[in-house]
Structure formats: structure tokens, C-alpha cells
Design a protein around this motif. Structure first.
Motif, mmCIF file in Angstrom:
data_model
loop_
_atom_site.group_PDB
_atom_site.id
_atom_site.type_symbol
_atom_site.label_atom_id
_atom_site.label_comp_id
_atom_site.label_asym_id
_atom_site.label_seq_id
_atom_site.Cartn_x
_atom_site.Cartn_y
_atom_site.Cartn_z
ATOM 1 N N ILE A 186 0.760 -1.277 -0.011
ATOM 2 C CA ILE A 186 -0.089 -0.163 0.036
ATOM 3 C C ILE A 186 0.917 1.095 0.005
ATOM 4 N N ALA A 187 0.736 2.007 -0.793
ATOM 5 C CA ALA A 187 1.402 3.273 -1.102
ATOM 6 C C ALA A 187 0.818 4.319 -0.154
ATOM 7 N N SER A 188 1.435 4.660 0.797
ATOM 8 C CA SER A 188 0.831 5.359 2.106
ATOM 9 C C SER A 188 2.002 6.404 2.760
ATOM 10 N N THR A 189 1.460 7.575 3.034
ATOM 11 C CA THR A 189 2.442 8.618 3.820
ATOM 12 C C THR A 189 2.647 8.296 5.012
ATOM 13 N N ASP A 190 1.199 7.565 5.579
ATOM 14 C CA ASP A 190 1.105 7.482 7.231
ATOM 15 C C ASP A 190 0.523 6.137 7.433
ATOM 16 N N ASN A 191 0.729 5.196 6.727
ATOM 17 C CA ASN A 191 0.070 3.927 7.152
ATOM 18 C C ASN A 191 -1.319 3.665 7.493
ATOM 19 N N ARG A 192 -2.249 4.875 7.129
ATOM 20 C CA ARG A 192 -3.550 4.860 7.627
ATOM 21 C C ARG A 192 -4.191 5.203 6.328
ATOM 22 N N TYR A 193 -3.812 5.675 5.416
ATOM 23 C CA TYR A 193 -4.471 6.294 3.873
ATOM 24 C C TYR A 193 -3.696 5.729 2.838
ATOM 25 N N PHE A 206 6.257 1.461 1.572
ATOM 26 C CA PHE A 206 4.985 0.733 1.170
ATOM 27 C C PHE A 206 4.437 0.007 2.633
ATOM 28 N N LEU A 207 3.286 0.074 2.761
ATOM 29 C CA LEU A 207 2.574 -0.726 4.164
ATOM 30 C C LEU A 207 2.503 -2.109 3.539
ATOM 31 N N GLN A 266 6.532 -2.013 7.327
ATOM 32 C CA GLN A 266 6.866 -0.774 6.302
ATOM 33 C C GLN A 266 8.084 -0.952 5.704
ATOM 34 N N ARG A 267 7.833 -1.219 4.262
ATOM 35 C CA ARG A 267 9.197 -1.396 3.371
ATOM 36 C C ARG A 267 9.707 -0.154 2.829
ATOM 37 N N PHE A 268 10.811 0.309 3.098
ATOM 38 C CA PHE A 268 11.227 1.458 2.399
ATOM 39 C C PHE A 268 11.806 1.094 1.065
ATOM 40 N N VAL A 269 11.467 1.974 0.019
ATOM 41 C CA VAL A 269 12.074 2.160 -1.242
ATOM 42 C C VAL A 269 12.559 3.308 -1.738
ATOM 43 N N ILE A 270 13.306 3.268 -2.898
ATOM 44 C CA ILE A 270 13.646 4.476 -3.467
ATOM 45 C C ILE A 270 12.562 5.063 -4.386
ATOM 46 N N PRO A 271 11.893 6.071 -4.369
ATOM 47 C CA PRO A 271 11.111 6.431 -5.249
ATOM 48 C C PRO A 271 11.278 6.376 -6.859
ATOM 49 N N VAL A 272 10.620 5.921 -7.468
ATOM 50 C CA VAL A 272 10.810 5.652 -8.982
ATOM 51 C C VAL A 272 10.690 6.740 -9.708
ATOM 52 N N CYS A 273 9.860 7.731 -9.333
ATOM 53 C CA CYS A 273 9.448 9.067 -10.136
ATOM 54 C C CYS A 273 10.318 10.181 -9.844
ATOM 55 N N ALA A 282 -2.411 2.072 -4.664
ATOM 56 C CA ALA A 282 -1.808 3.378 -4.803
ATOM 57 C C ALA A 282 -3.128 4.656 -5.018
ATOM 58 N N ALA A 283 -2.798 5.935 -4.537
ATOM 59 C CA ALA A 283 -3.710 6.985 -4.873
ATOM 60 C C ALA A 283 -3.542 7.178 -6.516
ATOM 61 N N LYS A 284 -2.598 6.778 -7.059
ATOM 62 C CA LYS A 284 -2.087 6.929 -8.370
ATOM 63 C C LYS A 284 -1.210 6.248 -8.781
ATOM 64 N N ILE A 285 -1.253 5.636 -10.006
ATOM 65 C CA ILE A 285 -0.152 4.740 -10.768
ATOM 66 C C ILE A 285 -0.248 5.012 -12.094
#
Length: 123
Positions: A10-17, A28-29, A44-51, A76-79
């Protein structure tokens, strides 16, 4: 929780939304969902943003997808189409499903169960 049936990133900034663009996500959660639709947070898995401000680096995109290979779905909210295609190429279905994590997982689970009832196949 029973045995996990599938895993969701789940692409989330706060693990709630579900509120983050796939390509901008720094983490990603990761949750496992059981046959009853209950979910358990795994990590919570940390990645390097692809964009990078609209431009995509294919190597970064491949690395970003590789970090999620144990997942069956991405929310995700957008992909964008490039990321969506790269995920699909690895058997991972992605959905734009912004909202509260529990609500988005409930909608995803309902969709999966509907497909199963219809005898459909994912991805």
C-alpha cells in the motif's frame, strides 16, 4: 488471523490512508489478508521513489517493482501506465484505490471475491 491468502503493498504516507502516488512512494505498508478479508500489518518497506518529477528511470522502476515481488497487489492513490505494466509483467495487479487503508482493502477483497465467483482470473 487465519492463513494469509494474499499480500498487498500500500502506497501510503502515514500507514492509515492510501494517499500516495506509486512513483513517489518512499515506503509501502505491507499487509497480509486472510480468507475472511481480515488484514495484518507485516512491515513498512522502504524503497527509493521511482519517479523524478514526472520523468521515469526504467532501472529505478524495475528496482522499485523488484522490492514488491512477494506481493500480489499494489494499492496507490495514483499509478502510471508504465509502472502498472511493469507490475503486471511480474504478476502483480495494481489498483488506484485512494482512501482509508481498511476501506480500500475491503473494496479490494470484495473485487477479488466477485472475480472468484465469476470464475475469473486476476492479472
Amino acid at each position: 488471523m487465519g492463513n494469509a491468502v494474499y499480500r498487498v503493498a500500500i502506497a501510503s504516507t502515514d500507514n492509515r490512508y492510501v494517499d500516495q502516488h506509486f512513483g513517489r512512494a518512499e515506503s509501502f505498508l505491507i499487509v497480509d489478508v486472510d480468507e475472511d478479508g481480515n488484514y495484518e500489518e507485516i512491515e513498512q518497506r522502504f524503497v527509493i521513489p521511482v519517479c523524478n518529477g514526472g520523468s521515469h528511470d526504467n532501472e529505478k522502476l524495475k528496482k522499485g517493482v523488484e522490492a514488491l515481488l512477494d506481493c500480489n497487489f499494489v494499492l496507490a492513490a495514483k499509478i502510471g501506465p508504465g509502472a502498472s505494466y511493469e507490475l503486471k509483467d511480474h504478476g502483480i495487479a495494481s489498483f488506484e484505490m485512494p482512501g482509508e487503508v481498511g476501506d480500500s482493502l475491503y473494496r479490494l477483497d470484495g473485487y477479488i471475491k466477485l472475480l472468484e465467483e465469476m470464475g475469473g482470473v486476476l492479472a
